[in-house]
Design an enzyme around this catalytic site. Structure first.
Site: not given
Ligand code: ACO
Length: 323
Positions: A111, A247, A277
């Site tokens: 990215c 980004h 993204n």
């Molecule tokens: N729908 C419903 N539930 C979901 C989903 C979904 N799509 N995905 C995960 N969950 C659930 C998980 O299973 C988990 O359930 P549990 O508590 O029963 O185990 C719960 O939601 C929480 O999961 P987490 O992974 O802890 O969720 P988090 O609050 O961290 O959010 C996210 C996830 C949005 C990916 C966040 O970590 C984030 O924004 N990270 C940044 C990463 C990013 O944006 N990456 C993009 C690519 S990298 C880049 O471009 C640099």
């Protein structure tokens, strides 16, 4: 001598799916996706390819720059989802747009790819080696997604953006970039393992895998640090900056970065709601939109900043020179 951006372009696949559609693919909800990411919809390639979208974005950028394709001396295509291992996507673009005088290569920095491409072109232009370059970010990350994995499949979209840059007295003011290979595995996508007569394996495709919270923490720490280091180096402050083009990974990352910089969210244009993204394509797509809508004005100073797999990060500070 520095470089200025003289034209931009973009291409999104025709078809798009919204969060409600994804509810029929994996166990997720519009509410979960919207509230955690800000994403409502993403375009996905069907007939389009990484190269075909790059070509369309490049053609628009060349026309917008009002140059001939023969004037281009360098093409850098940032992508982590090329159609072919070789020829490079850049060579395919060169052929399609008729940039017969260009040296062409791909760049892999996830990215951060488009920012690394600008910074690489800047080095060539400052060294006096080339005067005009075509820079592209293009991705079909949907080919690297496990569509049964709800933690990743809701985040990404396909698309391409491009910019033509040329040597100039005004434009790019400074840059900052870095990598941390030690944390590489927090965001990865591996190729199938080697299989040959000595070592026979079943070729299993690799998918995008991510430790979401680690990536989040990395982005909201590293990007403000990188921006502040760049401003300090150039003896400028936040007050000098009209726009931050980050980004487009996640609206909560952008909000958090704005807060850490103590800058109003209005200075952070965003389109991830519509596109998700798009990795290396996200910044040039956004750049094209703020340019063509007239949001950026001549003389405005903007910072573009990318962050992603590698881990990699980078920012560049520019004065906008197009009327
Ligand atoms: N729908 C419903 N539930 C979901 C989903 C979904 N799509 N995905 C995960 N969950 C659930 C998980 O299973 C988990 O359930 P549990 O508590 O029963 O185990 C719960 O939601 C929480 O999961 P987490 O992974 O802890 O969720 P988090 O609050 O961290 O959010 C996210 C996830 C949005 C990916 C966040 O970590 C984030 O924004 N990270 C940044 C990463 C990013 O944006 N990456 C993009 C690519 S990298 C880049 O471009 C640099």
């Amino acid at each position: 001598m520095t470089l200025e951006i003289i034209g931009t372009g973009k291409c999104l696949p025709k078809a798009a799916i919204n969060n409600q559609f994804l509810e029929t693919v994996v166990d997720t909800s519009d509410e979960w996706i919207s509230s955690r990411t800000g994403i409502h919809k993403r375009h996905l390639a069907s007939k389009e390819t990484t190269a075909s979208m790059a070509v369309e974005a490049a053609k628009q950028a060349i026309e917008n720059a009002n140059i001939n394709a023969e004037d281009i001396e360098l093409i850098i295509t940032a992508t982590i989802s090329p159609d072919y291992a070789f020829p490079s996507t850049a060579c395919m673009v060169q052929q399609a747009v008729g940039a017969v005088n260009a040296v062409s290569m791909d760049l892999s920095a996830a990215c951060s790819g488009f920012i690394f491409a600008i910074n690489t072109a800047y080095a060539y232009i400052r060294a006096g080696i080339y005067k005009t370059a075509l820079l592209i970010g293009t991705e079909t990350l949907s080919r690297h997604i496990d569509w049964a994995d709800r933690s990743t499949c809701v985040l990404f979209g396909d698309g391409a953006g491009a910019a033509v840059v040329k040597s100039s007295k005004r434009g790019l003011i400074g840059l900052e970039q870095g990598s941390d290979g030690q944390k590489g595995m927090v965001l990865n996508c591996r190729y199938p393992e080697v299989s040959n007569p000595l070592n026979q394996r079943v070729a299993v495709p690799g998918y995008v895998q991510m430790e979401g919270q680690e990536v989040f923490k990395f982005a909201v720490k590293k990007v403000p640090e990188c921006i502040d280091a760049l401003l300090e180096k150039e003896h400028m402050t936040h007050a000098d900056i009209s726009w931050y083009l980050l980004h487009q990974a996640n609206i909560r990352i952008i909000q958090s970065i704005a807060k850490r910089l103590r800058e109003p969210l209005e200075k952070f244009p965003s389109n991830l709601e519509q596109y998700g993204n798009t990795s290396a394509a996200s910044i040039p797509i956004l750049l094209d939109e703020v340019h063509r809508s007239g949001q950026i004005k001549k003389g405005d100073k903007l910072i573009m900043a990318g962050f992603g797999g590698g881990l990699t990060w980078g920012a560049c500070l520019l004065e906008w020179t197009i009327d």
